[in-house]
Design a protein around this motif. Structure first.
Motif, PDB file in Angstrom:
ATOM      1  N   ASP A   1      -1.182  61.630  23.485  1.00  0.00           N
ATOM      2  CA  ASP A   1      -2.250  60.427  22.947  1.00  0.00           C
ATOM      3  C   ASP A   1      -0.819  59.523  23.877  1.00  0.00           C
ATOM      4  N   LEU A   2      -1.053  58.082  24.634  1.00  0.00           N
ATOM      5  CA  LEU A   2       0.127  57.624  25.584  1.00  0.00           C
ATOM      6  C   LEU A   2      -0.722  56.415  25.710  1.00  0.00           C
ATOM      7  N   GLY A   3       0.335  56.032  24.920  1.00  0.00           N
ATOM      8  CA  GLY A   3       0.315  54.338  25.007  1.00  0.00           C
ATOM      9  C   GLY A   3       1.587  53.534  25.566  1.00  0.00           C
ATOM     10  N   VAL A   4       0.291  52.253  26.240  1.00  0.00           N
ATOM     11  CA  VAL A   4       0.333  51.090  26.979  1.00  0.00           C
ATOM     12  C   VAL A   4       0.928  50.292  26.357  1.00  0.00           C
ATOM     13  N   THR A   5       2.319  49.548  26.565  1.00  0.00           N
ATOM     14  CA  THR A   5       1.685  47.846  26.059  1.00  0.00           C
ATOM     15  C   THR A   5       2.753  46.821  26.775  1.00  0.00           C
ATOM     16  N   ALA A   6       1.776  46.058  27.269  1.00  0.00           N
ATOM     17  CA  ALA A   6       2.476  45.001  28.003  1.00  0.00           C
ATOM     18  C   ALA A   6       1.749  43.855  28.066  1.00  0.00           C
ATOM     19  N   GLN A   7       2.907  43.017  27.492  1.00  0.00           N
ATOM     20  CA  GLN A   7       3.435  41.288  27.744  1.00  0.00           C
ATOM     21  C   GLN A   7       2.884  40.692  29.053  1.00  0.00           C
ATOM     22  N   ILE A   8       1.556  40.359  28.468  1.00  0.00           N
ATOM     23  CA  ILE A   8       0.560  39.668  29.571  1.00  0.00           C
ATOM     24  C   ILE A   8       0.947  38.011  29.586  1.00  0.00           C
ATOM     25  N   SER A   9       1.547  37.306  28.260  1.00  0.00           N
ATOM     26  CA  SER A   9       1.888  36.113  29.150  1.00  0.00           C
ATOM     27  C   SER A   9       2.649  35.702  27.016  1.00  0.00           C
ATOM     28  N   ASP A  10       3.287  34.485  27.669  1.00  0.00           N
ATOM     29  CA  ASP A  10       4.411  34.332  26.330  1.00  0.00           C
ATOM     30  C   ASP A  10       4.041  34.665  25.050  1.00  0.00           C
ATOM     31  N   VAL A  11       2.942  34.811  24.473  1.00  0.00           N
ATOM     32  CA  VAL A  11       2.211  35.132  23.391  1.00  0.00           C
ATOM     33  C   VAL A  11       1.937  36.260  23.420  1.00  0.00           C
ATOM     34  N   ALA A  12       0.690  36.976  24.806  1.00  0.00           N
ATOM     35  CA  ALA A  12      -0.321  37.732  24.254  1.00  0.00           C
ATOM     36  C   ALA A  12       0.238  38.962  24.833  1.00  0.00           C
ATOM     37  N   THR A  13      -0.304  40.212  24.241  1.00  0.00           N
ATOM     38  CA  THR A  13      -0.154  41.353  24.294  1.00  0.00           C
ATOM     39  C   THR A  13      -1.301  41.975  24.424  1.00  0.00           C
ATOM     40  N   ALA A  14      -1.134  43.313  25.447  1.00  0.00           N
ATOM     41  CA  ALA A  14      -2.199  44.235  25.821  1.00  0.00           C
ATOM     42  C   ALA A  14      -2.032  45.344  25.618  1.00  0.00           C
ATOM     43  N   ARG A  15      -2.582  46.090  24.475  1.00  0.00           N
ATOM     44  CA  ARG A  15      -1.931  47.579  24.596  1.00  0.00           C
ATOM     45  C   ARG A  15      -3.319  48.923  24.258  1.00  0.00           C
ATOM     46  N   LEU A  16      -2.770  49.584  25.126  1.00  0.00           N
ATOM     47  CA  LEU A  16      -3.721  50.606  25.369  1.00  0.00           C
ATOM     48  C   LEU A  16      -3.224  52.495  24.853  1.00  0.00           C
ATOM     49  N   LEU A  17      -4.123  52.807  24.003  1.00  0.00           N
ATOM     50  CA  LEU A  17      -4.087  54.531  24.009  1.00  0.00           C
ATOM     51  C   LEU A  17      -4.987  54.816  23.784  1.00  0.00           C
ATOM     52  N   LEU A  18      -4.904  55.791  25.032  1.00  0.00           N
ATOM     53  CA  LEU A  18      -4.999  56.157  26.405  1.00  0.00           C
ATOM     54  C   LEU A  18      -5.133  58.170  25.709  1.00  0.00           C
ATOM     55  N   ASN A  19      -6.069  58.922  25.061  1.00  0.00           N
ATOM     56  CA  ASN A  19      -5.984  59.867  24.745  1.00  0.00           C
ATOM     57  C   ASN A  19      -7.185  61.164  25.939  1.00  0.00           C
ATOM     58  N   ALA A  20      -6.363  62.073  25.671  1.00  0.00           N
ATOM     59  CA  ALA A  20      -6.852  63.302  27.100  1.00  0.00           C
ATOM     60  C   ALA A  20      -6.666  64.433  25.709  1.00  0.00           C
ATOM     61  N   GLY A  21      -7.100  65.808  26.175  1.00  0.00           N
ATOM     62  CA  GLY A  21      -7.598  67.183  25.812  1.00  0.00           C
ATOM     63  C   GLY A  21      -8.455  67.109  25.723  1.00  0.00           C
ATOM     64  N   ASN A  22      -8.510  68.370  24.305  1.00  0.00           N
ATOM     65  CA  ASN A  22      -9.531  68.866  24.171  1.00  0.00           C
ATOM     66  C   ASN A  22      -9.469  68.864  22.130  1.00  0.00           C
ATOM     67  N   TYR A  23      -8.857  68.417  21.936  1.00  0.00           N
ATOM     68  CA  TYR A  23      -8.836  68.205  20.578  1.00  0.00           C
ATOM     69  C   TYR A  23      -9.975  67.376  19.803  1.00  0.00           C
ATOM     70  N   LEU A  24      -9.945  66.262  19.864  1.00  0.00           N
ATOM     71  CA  LEU A  24     -11.448  65.496  19.487  1.00  0.00           C
ATOM     72  C   LEU A  24     -12.594  65.986  19.916  1.00  0.00           C
ATOM     73  N   ARG A  25     -12.629  66.316  21.507  1.00  0.00           N
ATOM     74  CA  ARG A  25     -14.084  66.718  21.185  1.00  0.00           C
ATOM     75  C   ARG A  25     -14.226  67.733  21.625  1.00  0.00           C
ATOM     76  N   GLY A  26     -12.936  69.144  21.468  1.00  0.00           N
ATOM     77  CA  GLY A  26     -14.128  70.369  21.298  1.00  0.00           C
ATOM     78  C   GLY A  26     -13.061  70.823  20.155  1.00  0.00           C
ATOM     79  N   TYR A  27     -11.894  70.862  19.622  1.00  0.00           N
ATOM     80  CA  TYR A  27     -11.823  71.835  18.045  1.00  0.00           C
ATOM     81  C   TYR A  27     -12.192  70.773  16.961  1.00  0.00           C
ATOM     82  N   LEU A  28     -12.280  70.029  16.889  1.00  0.00           N
ATOM     83  CA  LEU A  28     -12.754  68.662  15.560  1.00  0.00           C
ATOM     84  C   LEU A  28     -14.614  68.309  15.852  1.00  0.00           C
ATOM     85  N   GLY A  29     -15.225  69.069  17.148  1.00  0.00           N
ATOM     86  CA  GLY A  29     -16.897  68.798  17.501  1.00  0.00           C
ATOM     87  C   GLY A  29     -16.849  67.321  17.836  1.00  0.00           C
ATOM     88  N   ASN A  30     -15.980  66.433  18.465  1.00  0.00           N
ATOM     89  CA  ASN A  30     -15.966  65.110  18.205  1.00  0.00           C
ATOM     90  C   ASN A  30     -16.891  64.137  17.063  1.00  0.00           C
TER      91      ASN A  30
END
Length: 718
Positions: free
Chosen positions: A255-284
């Protein structure tokens, strides 16, 4: 030079800094200035500056701490400090920074034969290591404190500095310019993207032996043999082999999280997931159990062990992607979230179940549903408000109250669809591939959109909350039945109060209701029209006795209660319904290192009160026990021992069928954990489980199996 000193002087670069070169001081400690008391604030200020390498010493080249000084000595020391800072800045200006990556190639020449490649572009900007952003912010705070201290010192000793020949007014202007530059640097650091994340790597092996009278089992008394179709504590198929090494499942997840201050008050957040845990081990499936590990992405395909041995499925997806910003709603200020975000209310209204008890992962353990929509948090009239509206487009996170299990030990593979009346309608009875039986009544439901709100009051001794949730959908995959609109309503109230000094009381009352087309209440079709069958009550009292912390509780969860929450688990049974009874927990430190954690409960289990034609109650007695002992070996190593038992004894029968449920589950756990560093850990779990059935209706003709499961996990956070 000290790192802080480099940052300090670099921040002042280009200001023409601080004070012009003043005449070298000629006086001594007996000059015409009054003594400075040792209690003067300037001593502490200069002490702090000296500790961080900014202050260079007194006239004799030493720093004597709290000995009595004259204001003259302070002024001379301050002047020399400013001169040293000016020298360091001049030295930095003559050095070049690290060369950045090469820029783009220059433009090609005009039309004609291809000319030589253009010169390299200017050096790129210096990159920022995300791992040092926090350190930069801490150093920036220290730097601002230094500037403030210098401004106070310059003001305090302005007369003495003027007598030494310093241009005090220019000094003050330079210090203010330095403070302004600090503001700009702080704004730049605040807008730097911040990188966080977690890496999980795990391995799991299992073996099983069983005996019984059912199909696929050996005859009673025969030697144990490997079998298929048996499940672990989470409801996933066990490896149909008596060898732990015949098949090992592996998962890797980041899980790769990116938090960026896009203005004086607004924040953008991204959690990028990669691997085989969700789609493989947990069967989606995150909110529901898919019994197939790897190869079960599209449902129950292939053998119970998976579609193809050794096959796994990988994926990369934006698990969260949203923007947060404050907005004005009339006179009220609110925090607005828009995009794909995680959300939950309370355990009995909205909270995602944990479908993986063998590995820890934030996505499964924190209870947040991934929703796509908008959320507003605000405070008004002394109350906290939380509102959201969302659509549910992702198969892996559909709202669910059953996690796929309609009742204990009974899994319905139709986890992502809607069957308006289950499988009992004539001509539509579809046998469950795990049991060979048709679904008894109201089946699983796909909710396509939902809206909810919670209002709460938080006082010193009492917290009160009220929650409402509604979800709707219309899709159906049953042949011959048109899409039928239906809507779920969930109403909840909860209160937590501290009475006396250490005694706490809590109460949660939640009720659900289904509506269909033409004002049809589908629950009434199954005899669940009474409010008591659609209500969940959870009352608790908590009080300490010395070092012992006791909690007693009463639960009454109707068999018709239905909400996308996560209110409990007993063995293989997630979100039990149709139970009422009493229980309690205890937590007791033993000695200086051991901690005992235990729970026990006795319930009446009313399974078939929800089925037409079966009007009796109390058809089973349910006893639940759980105990755990944690023992830290060292500051980095610890071991855990655990035991869990679920015993369901029938006390009622259906004519021509017999007992409905007769089952015993036992789990013995041994765990070991090692902390390599504050952000890197290792866990090992060995579990021995035993499940027996007396051949009741759901488990006909009965079974008795033992399984061994070994799970290891490496986790790194950054």
């Amino acid at each position: 030079m000290h790192k802080h000193g480099v940052l300090w002087t670099t921040a002042a670069l280009g200001l023409g800094l601080l004070a012009p070169n003043a005449a070298h001081a000629q006086g001594q400690g007996g000059g015409p200035f009054a003594d400075v008391p040792q209690t003067h604030w300037a001593y502490d200020a200069v002490n702090q500056l000296a500790q961080r390498g900014v202050f260079t010493g007194y006239p004799d080249g030493t720093f004597g701490g709290r000995r009595a000084l004259t204001r003259y000595e302070f002024a001379v020391a301050l002047q020399r400090m400013l001169q040293e800072v000016q020298r360091q800045i001049a030295a930095i200006q003559t050095r070049t920074g690290e060369r950045g990556p090469a820029g783009p190639a220059g433009q090609n020449g005009g039309v004609g034969p291809r000319g030589p490649q253009g010169p390299a572009g200017p050096p790129g900007p210096v990159g920022v290591n995300p791992g040092v952003i926090t350190q930069l912010q801490q150093q920036q705070t220290l730097l601002r404190n230094d500037v403030t201290a210098l401004q106070r010192l310059a003001q305090e000793f302005s007369s003495e500095l003027a007598m030494l020949g310093a241009d005090v007014e220019q000094l003050k202007r330079n210090l203010q310019a330095l403070a302004d530059r600090m503001n700009r640097i702080e704004q730049t650091i605040a807008r730097m993207p911040k990188i966080t994340g977690a890496v999980n790597v795990g391995f799991r092996a299992a073996s099983v032996t069983a005996s019984g009278a059912g199909a696929g089992f050996e005859a009673a008394g025969a030697p144990p043999a490997p079998v298929t179709g048996l499940v672990d504590r989470d409801g996933r198929f066990l490896n149909p082999s008596s060898s732990l090494l015949e098949r090992v499942n592996a998962f890797y997840d980041i899980d790769l999280g990116v938090t960026a201050q896009i203005s004086d008050v607004a924040t953008a957040r991204l959690l990028l997931n990669a691997g085989n845990y969700l789609r493989g081990y947990l069967g989606n499936r995150l909110s529901q159990v898919n019994p197939v590990i790897d190869g079960g992405v599209e449902g129950l395909v292939g053998t119970p062990g998976g579609a193809v041995p050794g096959l796994t499925f990988e994926d990369v997806l934006p698990y969260y992607l949203y923007i947060e910003t404050p907005v004005k709603l009339g006179p009220v200020g609110a925090q607005l979230t828009v995009g794909k975000f995680g959300h939950q209310f309370t355990p009995y209204t909205l909270k995602m179940v944990d479908v993986d008890s063998y590995f820890y992962n934030d996505k499964t353990d924190l209870g947040d549903y991934p929703l796509t929509g908008a959320r507003a948090n605000f405070r008004a009239l002394g109350l906290n408000f939380n509102l959201y509206g969302a659509v549910h487009q992702h198969e892996y996170s559909q709202l669910s109250s059953t996690a796929g299990f309609l009742s204990h030990g009974y899994y319905d593979p139709d986890t992502g669809r809607f069957r308006p009346f289950g499988d009992v309608i004539a001509g539509l009875a579809a046998a469950n591939p795990l049991t060979g039986l048709a679904s008894p009544g109201f089946g699983s439901t796909l909710i396509e959109q939902s809206f909810g709100g919670r209002v709460s009051y938080v006082g010193k001794r009492v917290q009160v909350g009220a929650t409402y949730l509604t979800g709707a959908g219309s899709a159906s995959d049953v042949p011959g039945i048109a899409d039928v609109f239906r809507q779920l309503h969930v109403y909840g109230f909860d209160i937590n109060a501290n009475i006396l000094r250490n005694v706490g009381l809590s109460l949660a009352v939640t009720e659900s209701r289904w509506d269909g087309q033409f004002e049809q209440n589908t629950q009434k079709f199954f005899g669940l029209g009474k409010n008591s069958e659609r209500r969940a009550v959870d009352a608790r009292i908590k009080f300490p006795i010395g070092r012992l912390l006791l909690t007693g509780y009463y639960k009454d969860i109707g068999s018709g209660f239905d909400a996308p929450g996560s209110w409990g688990r007993m063995g293989n049974w997630i979100n039990p319904r149709g139970i009422d009874g009493f229980g309690g927990t205890l937590e007791l430190p033993i000695g200086r290192r051991l901690v005992l954690d235990a729970e026990g409960a006795v319930y009446n289990y009313n399974l078939f009160s929800r089925t037409p034609g079966v009007g009796f109650a109390n058809n089973a007695d349910l006893t639940y026990l759980r105990a755990g002992l944690r023992f830290p070996l060292t500051s980095r190593n610890s071991v855990d021992f655990g035991y869990e038992r679920l015993d369901i004894d029938p006390n009622g029968k259906i004519a021509g069928i017999g007992a409905v449920v007769d089952r015993l589950e036992q789990y013995y756990n041994i765990g070991f954990s090692h902390q390599f560093s504050p952000n890197m850990s290792f866990r090992l779990l060995y579990q021995l489980m035993n499940t027996k059935s007396g051949g009741a209706f759901f488990d006909f003709p009965g079974f008795n199996y033992e399984a061994q499961i070994i799970a290891t996990q490496f986790q790194v956070r950054f």
